[in-house]
Design a protein around this motif. Structure first.
Motif, PDB file in Angstrom:
ATOM      1  N   THR A   1     -10.850  -0.045   2.899  1.00 29.94           N
ATOM      2  CA  THR A   1     -10.254  -1.254   3.455  1.00 29.94           C
ATOM      3  C   THR A   1     -11.319  -2.305   3.754  1.00 29.94           C
ATOM      4  O   THR A   1     -12.320  -2.028   4.402  1.00 29.94           O
ATOM      5  CB  THR A   1      -9.477  -0.930   4.744  1.00 29.94           C
ATOM      6  OG1 THR A   1     -10.336  -0.243   5.650  1.00 29.94           O
ATOM      7  CG2 THR A   1      -8.265  -0.082   4.452  1.00 29.94           C
TER       8      THR A   1
ATOM      9  N   THR B   1       0.055   4.377  -2.679  1.00 27.86           N
ATOM     10  CA  THR B   1      -0.602   5.575  -2.155  1.00 27.86           C
ATOM     11  C   THR B   1       0.417   6.710  -2.059  1.00 27.86           C
ATOM     12  O   THR B   1       1.610   6.432  -1.932  1.00 27.86           O
ATOM     13  CB  THR B   1      -1.202   5.353  -0.752  1.00 27.86           C
ATOM     14  OG1 THR B   1      -0.159   5.027   0.168  1.00 27.86           O
ATOM     15  CG2 THR B   1      -2.250   4.276  -0.758  1.00 27.86           C
TER      16      THR B   1
ATOM     17  N   ILE C   1      -8.613   5.093   0.166  1.00 30.69           N
ATOM     18  CA  ILE C   1      -8.492   3.642   0.283  1.00 30.69           C
ATOM     19  C   ILE C   1      -9.740   3.116   0.975  1.00 30.69           C
ATOM     20  O   ILE C   1     -10.158   3.655   2.001  1.00 30.69           O
ATOM     21  CB  ILE C   1      -7.261   3.260   1.144  1.00 30.69           C
ATOM     22  CG1 ILE C   1      -5.974   3.727   0.490  1.00 30.69           C
ATOM     23  CG2 ILE C   1      -7.215   1.771   1.412  1.00 30.69           C
ATOM     24  CD1 ILE C   1      -5.531   2.896  -0.674  1.00 30.69           C
TER      25      ILE C   1
ATOM     26  N   VAL D   1      -9.164  -2.357  -1.087  1.00 25.01           N
ATOM     27  CA  VAL D   1      -8.085  -3.255  -0.702  1.00 25.01           C
ATOM     28  C   VAL D   1      -8.626  -4.335   0.223  1.00 25.01           C
ATOM     29  O   VAL D   1      -9.323  -4.034   1.194  1.00 25.01           O
ATOM     30  CB  VAL D   1      -6.970  -2.485   0.046  1.00 25.01           C
ATOM     31  CG1 VAL D   1      -5.812  -3.406   0.375  1.00 25.01           C
ATOM     32  CG2 VAL D   1      -6.496  -1.319  -0.774  1.00 25.01           C
TER      33      VAL D   1
ATOM     34  N   LYS E   1     -10.047   6.231  -6.001  1.00 21.81           N
ATOM     35  CA  LYS E   1     -10.364   5.285  -4.920  1.00 21.81           C
ATOM     36  C   LYS E   1      -9.900   3.861  -5.255  1.00 21.81           C
ATOM     37  O   LYS E   1     -10.089   3.381  -6.371  1.00 21.81           O
ATOM     38  CB  LYS E   1     -11.874   5.299  -4.712  1.00 21.81           C
ATOM     39  CG  LYS E   1     -12.304   4.754  -3.381  1.00 21.81           C
ATOM     40  CD  LYS E   1     -12.532   5.868  -2.387  1.00 21.81           C
ATOM     41  CE  LYS E   1     -12.885   5.328  -1.023  1.00 21.81           C
ATOM     42  NZ  LYS E   1     -12.778   6.361   0.019  1.00 21.81           N
TER      43      LYS E   1
ATOM     44  N   LEU F   1       0.822  -1.213   0.000  1.00 23.54           N
ATOM     45  CA  LEU F   1       0.000   0.000   0.000  1.00 23.54           C
ATOM     46  C   LEU F   1       0.858   1.267   0.000  1.00 23.54           C
ATOM     47  O   LEU F   1       0.448   2.289  -0.546  1.00 23.54           O
ATOM     48  CB  LEU F   1      -0.930   0.001   1.209  1.00 23.54           C
ATOM     49  CG  LEU F   1      -2.228  -0.800   1.035  1.00 23.54           C
ATOM     50  CD1 LEU F   1      -3.006  -0.852   2.342  1.00 23.54           C
ATOM     51  CD2 LEU F   1      -3.105  -0.192  -0.063  1.00 23.54           C
TER      52      LEU F   1
END
Lengths: 139, 366
Positions: free
Chosen positions: B109, B75, B107, B83, B80, B71
């Motif tokens: 999650t 990033t 992100i 993950v 968007k 990540l």
């Protein structure tokens, strides 16, 4: 053969503790000759790894000293140092180093007498513990 | 905040969810574990093509790479990204974000209540395929699977902290036809609008997995009591780390060890022959290459309080040193001084970066 003498690494901050040691010297105060002084800009500069490296390379004890809380030349270096020591303590236990082998104190530039006292105490503490088993033998 | 119930296997449910996100343009890409064959070959796929989603195995019980590290590579992202990651990987990434090695902005999650993962070797040997049936039934009955890693068996943080989406697996009785998806954030609710399924206002209730928690805590105590051989101290350290070949693989895969130039690989640790001669004159014998054990102790000093116990270090160790177990144990100790849980809260500062004026006076001769 002469009696075993502890060898102690003293890491002192430039602004307070080193000046304190200096004062003890010019005031002709008596203190044990067992410390080897390394001057650093601030106790906040001390990576605990330096302490371990010192023990590994043959010192029997390490004394780290900086300015009293609130007196740090760089405002908060000594507070940060104290946090790092808090992390180091349980890890010293993990590697089997007696807790009193590594000591921290605050000594100001005016405290020549205190410097002599601290060095005397640390030397006696370490003399009692005995020679350091070489930390991490041969590694 | 709310819950979506789908009538499908959780892995199908998550694939459906990801398809929804990609199809509706709510995310531009997906990062998730991907199955390459039926035996157990996996990789971490970064996917924009919808047809690739079929190969995603969101809960593959293997850690192929540390998603926290990956990540940091992708990033900050301008669009968007969804993950799929394990709770410890998420905590690891939060620790990285605290160290300015990435951001959680943009992100989404997606994590699950985690049953642990198999040692990486099993995936390399391609034998995880046959083990997974058993794995899911153990999840339902809240058992600790016999083949998962030592650190996973002793992990008490298997409920994701701060994930946008939590898929409930542990303790769910019907994992064949029931997928419980908890939406924990506003952005998750917005992005998953229109997914379908049954929606109600329910938050994740830890009681669902309380049985496993009890077993994990007991296992943690057992591991902590057994990780140091003998009486501990220097002899134990030598016994544990004496096998180290100095490859530094453990720090390469560590989500917390982010330094591009590691102190231990710098010239600070280069010594010339004069140094060795001096050492030899005192010791009579030396181990070469030097500093293999100092490396581990140094790493503990630098990052143990942030160790999330992801276990990758043990996975990659060529000498089979239980690095993760030792770090989990010492990390537990150093973090507890500060009442710190790595990855719990983005706002919670790294313990050695902050201080209070009045504290820890017991460590200092005042």
């Amino acid at each position: 053969m002469s009696e075993w003498q502890p060898k102690i690494l003293a890491i002192l901050c430039n602004w307070c503790s080193y000046a304190g040691a200096d004062l003890a010297g010019v005031s002709r105060m008596q203190y044990p000759p067992n410390v080897r002084v390394v001057r650093i800009p601030c106790s906040g500069r001390v990576d605990p790894l330096m302490i371990l490296k010192g023990l590994q390379s043959g010192f029997d004890g390490v004394l780290v000293s900086g300015c009293h809380p609130g007196d740090c030349h760089y405002i908060s270096g000594n507070f940060v140092a104290r946090r790092r020591f808090a992390v180091l303590k349980p890890l010293l236990e993990f590697v089997g180093v007696e807790p009193d082998r590594v000591q921290f104190s605050w000594i100001s530039a005016g405290e020549g007498e205190r410097f002599a006292q601290v060095v005397t105490k640390v030397t006696e503490d370490i003399r009692k513990i005995g020679p350091a088993k070489r930390l991490v033998k041969g590694a | 905040m709310s819950r979506i119930t789908l009538e499908s296997k959780p892995s199908d449910g998550v694939r459906e969810l990801l398809r929804h996100l990609l199809d509706k343009g709510k995310v531009s890409a997906v990062l998730a574990p991907r199955r390459l064959d039926d035996e157990g070959s996996l990789d971490l796929g970064f996917i924009t093509d919808r047809s690739e989603l079929d190969s995603i195995d969101p809960f593959a019980p293997v850690m192929i790479a540390n998603t926290a590290q990956v990540l940091s590579m992708i990033t900050p992202s301008s669009s968007k990204i969804a993950v799929v990651l394990k709770p410890c990987e998420l905590r690891g990434f939060v620790e990285r974000v605290k160290r300015e090695q990435g951001t959680l902005d943009n992100i989404l999650t997606i994590s699950c209540t985690c049953g642990g993962v198999f040692p990486l070797q099993k995936a390399v040997d391609g034998i995880t395929g046959g083990m997974t049936a058993n794995y899911y039934s153990d999840l339902s009955s809240e058992k600790i699977h016999a083949e998962i890693r030592e650190t996973c068996k002793a992990c008490e943080h298997f409920i994701p902290i701060n994930s946008d989406v939590t898929v409930s697996l542990v303790g769910e009785k019907d994992l064949d036809e029931n997928c419980q998806i908890y939406l924990n954030s506003k952005s998750a609710s917005e992005l998953l609008e229109g997914l379908g399924g049954e929606i109600d206002k329910k938050e994740y209730d830890p009681a669902i997995s309380a049985g496993l928690m009890k077993k994990r805590l007991a296992e943690k105590e057992r591991l902590f009591n057994s990780v140091f051989p003998g009486k501990g101290g220097i002899d134990a350290v030598i016994e544990i780390f004496g096998k180290c070949v100095g490859c530094h693989g453990c720090s390469r895969v560590c989500p917390i060890c982010y330094c591009v130039s590691c102190d231990f690989e710098s010239m600070n640790f280069d010594s010339d022959i004069a140094y060795y001669e001096k050492e030899l004159s005192q010791k009579g014998a030396l181990r070469l290459p030097p500093d293999t054990m100092l490396f581990h102790i140094g790493r503990m000093i630098h990052m143990s309080f942030s160790c999330v116990g992801c276990g990758l270090c043990s996975d990659v160790c060529p000498a089979d040193i239980p690095v993760a177990s030792v770090f989990k144990r010492t990390g537990d100790k150093t973090a507890s001084i500060f009442d710190y849980i790595p990855g719990r809260d983005l706002e919670e500062a790294i313990p050695v970066m902050v201080f209070k004026e009045e504290e820890f006076s017991r460590f200092v001769d005042e």
